[in-house]
Design a protein around this motif. Structure first.
Motif, PDB file in Angstrom:
ATOM      1  N   ASN A  70       0.840  -1.201   0.000  1.00  0.00           N
ATOM      2  CA  ASN A  70       0.000   0.000   0.000  1.00  0.00           C
ATOM      3  C   ASN A  70       0.874   1.250   0.000  1.00  0.00           C
ATOM      4  O   ASN A  70       2.074   1.184   0.265  1.00  0.00           O
ATOM      5  CB  ASN A  70      -0.943  -0.002   1.214  1.00  0.00           C
ATOM      6  N   GLU A 122      -1.472   1.539 -14.559  1.00  0.00           N
ATOM      7  CA  GLU A 122      -1.544   1.457 -13.094  1.00  0.00           C
ATOM      8  C   GLU A 122      -0.163   1.766 -12.506  1.00  0.00           C
ATOM      9  O   GLU A 122       0.871   1.510 -13.141  1.00  0.00           O
ATOM     10  CB  GLU A 122      -1.989   0.057 -12.665  1.00  0.00           C
ATOM     11  N   ASN A 132      -4.346   5.911  -8.943  1.00  0.00           N
ATOM     12  CA  ASN A 132      -4.852   6.598  -7.752  1.00  0.00           C
ATOM     13  C   ASN A 132      -6.203   7.273  -7.992  1.00  0.00           C
ATOM     14  O   ASN A 132      -6.483   8.359  -7.495  1.00  0.00           O
ATOM     15  CB  ASN A 132      -3.837   7.630  -7.261  1.00  0.00           C
ATOM     16  N   ASN A 170      -8.633   8.044  -4.604  1.00  0.00           N
ATOM     17  CA  ASN A 170      -7.776   7.783  -3.442  1.00  0.00           C
ATOM     18  C   ASN A 170      -7.535   6.281  -3.239  1.00  0.00           C
ATOM     19  O   ASN A 170      -7.841   5.707  -2.194  1.00  0.00           O
ATOM     20  CB  ASN A 170      -8.394   8.386  -2.169  1.00  0.00           C
ATOM     21  N   GLU A 171      -6.949   5.656  -4.229  1.00  0.00           N
ATOM     22  CA  GLU A 171      -6.703   4.210  -4.193  1.00  0.00           C
ATOM     23  C   GLU A 171      -5.316   3.947  -3.569  1.00  0.00           C
ATOM     24  O   GLU A 171      -4.285   4.184  -4.210  1.00  0.00           O
ATOM     25  CB  GLU A 171      -6.779   3.626  -5.601  1.00  0.00           C
ATOM     26  N   ASP A 172      -5.326   3.429  -2.324  1.00  0.00           N
ATOM     27  CA  ASP A 172      -4.082   3.215  -1.577  1.00  0.00           C
ATOM     28  C   ASP A 172      -3.691   1.739  -1.453  1.00  0.00           C
ATOM     29  O   ASP A 172      -2.577   1.449  -1.015  1.00  0.00           O
ATOM     30  CB  ASP A 172      -4.206   3.789  -0.165  1.00  0.00           C
ATOM     31  N   CYS A 173      -4.590   0.789  -1.805  1.00  0.00           N
ATOM     32  CA  CYS A 173      -4.281  -0.635  -1.683  1.00  0.00           C
ATOM     33  C   CYS A 173      -4.070  -1.245  -3.072  1.00  0.00           C
ATOM     34  O   CYS A 173      -4.304  -0.596  -4.098  1.00  0.00           O
ATOM     35  CB  CYS A 173      -5.401  -1.370  -0.947  1.00  0.00           C
ATOM     36  N   ASP A 225      -4.170  -0.611  -8.387  1.00  0.00           N
ATOM     37  CA  ASP A 225      -4.412   0.059  -7.114  1.00  0.00           C
ATOM     38  C   ASP A 225      -5.915   0.278  -6.958  1.00  0.00           C
ATOM     39  O   ASP A 225      -6.608   0.655  -7.910  1.00  0.00           O
ATOM     40  CB  ASP A 225      -3.644   1.379  -7.017  1.00  0.00           C
ATOM     41  N   ARG A 226      -6.411   0.004  -5.727  1.00  0.00           N
ATOM     42  CA  ARG A 226      -7.848   0.098  -5.452  1.00  0.00           C
ATOM     43  C   ARG A 226      -8.039   0.678  -4.057  1.00  0.00           C
ATOM     44  O   ARG A 226      -7.134   0.748  -3.255  1.00  0.00           O
ATOM     45  CB  ARG A 226      -8.518  -1.269  -5.534  1.00  0.00           C
ATOM     46  N   ARG A 227      -9.292   1.064  -3.789  1.00  0.00           N
ATOM     47  CA  ARG A 227      -9.630   1.544  -2.450  1.00  0.00           C
ATOM     48  C   ARG A 227      -9.524   0.393  -1.456  1.00  0.00           C
ATOM     49  O   ARG A 227      -9.868  -0.743  -1.767  1.00  0.00           O
ATOM     50  CB  ARG A 227     -11.038   2.134  -2.438  1.00  0.00           C
ATOM     51  N   CYS A 228      -9.081   0.664  -0.249  1.00  0.00           N
ATOM     52  CA  CYS A 228      -8.802  -0.380   0.735  1.00  0.00           C
ATOM     53  C   CYS A 228     -10.058  -0.975   1.366  1.00  0.00           C
ATOM     54  O   CYS A 228      -9.971  -1.996   2.051  1.00  0.00           O
ATOM     55  CB  CYS A 228      -7.905   0.184   1.856  1.00  0.00           C
TER      56      CYS A 228
END
Length: 268
Positions: A210, A235, A238, A241-244, A255-258
């Protein structure tokens, strides 16, 4: 009275003359012994059954009997000149310097040999303890893995899932309860192993990677900086706000939302 005195003197005179003659004989014998020691030499032998040492004088008179002179253990024949008698207890025999050195060398050698053997035993014990600890850890890991289906081994790592699903925090909790971490591939071989499980489950999986702390700087959950990656084209982007990070069945990362739900794969 005069007659009595003369008679007494006549009795004493022979005794004194005999004493002087005896002393003269003794002195003569002593001088002969000294001359024999100087001219003919002395052969000595140590008598173990007696606290004194016997010195045997040989060869000083042909076909003569051997003369044995006893002396204190700490005395030598050469020191008998002028002796007035043997006085004091016998002392311990003198040990030559080379004998002392040889004895100390043998003791030091035995001590060094014992020290080397002791250190070798300690080293073997440490190695055995390390092996036992490694075997114990391997057995514990194997037992935990056997409790879950669908696993793949890569080197000394095992990636496994029991089909559980959840968001990023749930995945961390489930794996931690099993003594593991969320799957976090660090090379192509490990990425392929996780990909196989994703394909078997036919669901995307969350990875232990992350950029929650610093945007754009992805790190593993153990704090290591990410050095290997397999991002899909475009990829990470973001969006929202994709942190995971999630893995698709093709092995690519996104990257995706957690807060989304994924299949949980643990790394042992």
């Amino acid at each position: 009275m005069a007659n009595e005195d003369i008679a007494g003197c006549s009795l004493i005179a022979p005794e004194r003359a005999q004493e002087q003659e005896t002393r003269s004989h003794i002195q003569t014998v002593l001088w002969l012994l000294i001359l024999c020691l100087l001219v003919l030499g002395v052969s000595t032998r140590k008598v173990t059954s007696s606290p004194v040492t016997s010195y045997v004088l040989k060869g000083w008179v042909p076909n003569a009997c051997t003369l044995v002179v006893c002396a204190p253990h700490n005395r030598s024949p050469g020191k008998q000149n002028g002796d007035k008698g043997f006085q004091g207890p016998a002392k311990a025999p003198h040990i030559h310097g080379s004998q002392k050195y040889a004895g100390s060398t043998r003791k030091r050698f035995r001590r060094d040999a014992n020290q080397v053997e002791l250190e070798s035993l300690r080293k073997e014990i440490r190695n055995i303890q390390m092996q036992l600890n490694a075997y114990k850890a391997a057995v514990n890991k194997t037992l935990k893995v056997l409790l879950m289906p669908s696993g793949v081994t890569v080197g000394d790592k095992i990636f496994k899932t029991d089909g559980s699903t959840g968001d990023y925090e749930t995945a961390q909790t489930l794996c931690s309860q099993m003594g593991a971490t969320v799957a976090s591939p660090k090379n192509a071989a490990e990425n392929k192993a996780v990909q196989q499980i994703v394909q078997w489950q036919n669901k995307n999986a969350v990875l232990g990677i992350n950029d929650i702390e610093i945007e754009g700087r992805f790190m593993h959950t153990n704090g290591e900086i990410m050095r290997y990656s397999n991002w899909a084209s475009g990829e990470p982007n973001n969006l929202a706000n994709e942190d995971c990070v999630e893995m698709h069945p093709d092995g690519k990362w996104h990257d995706r939302r957690c807060g989304l739900e994924w299949v949980v794969i643990c790394e042992y």
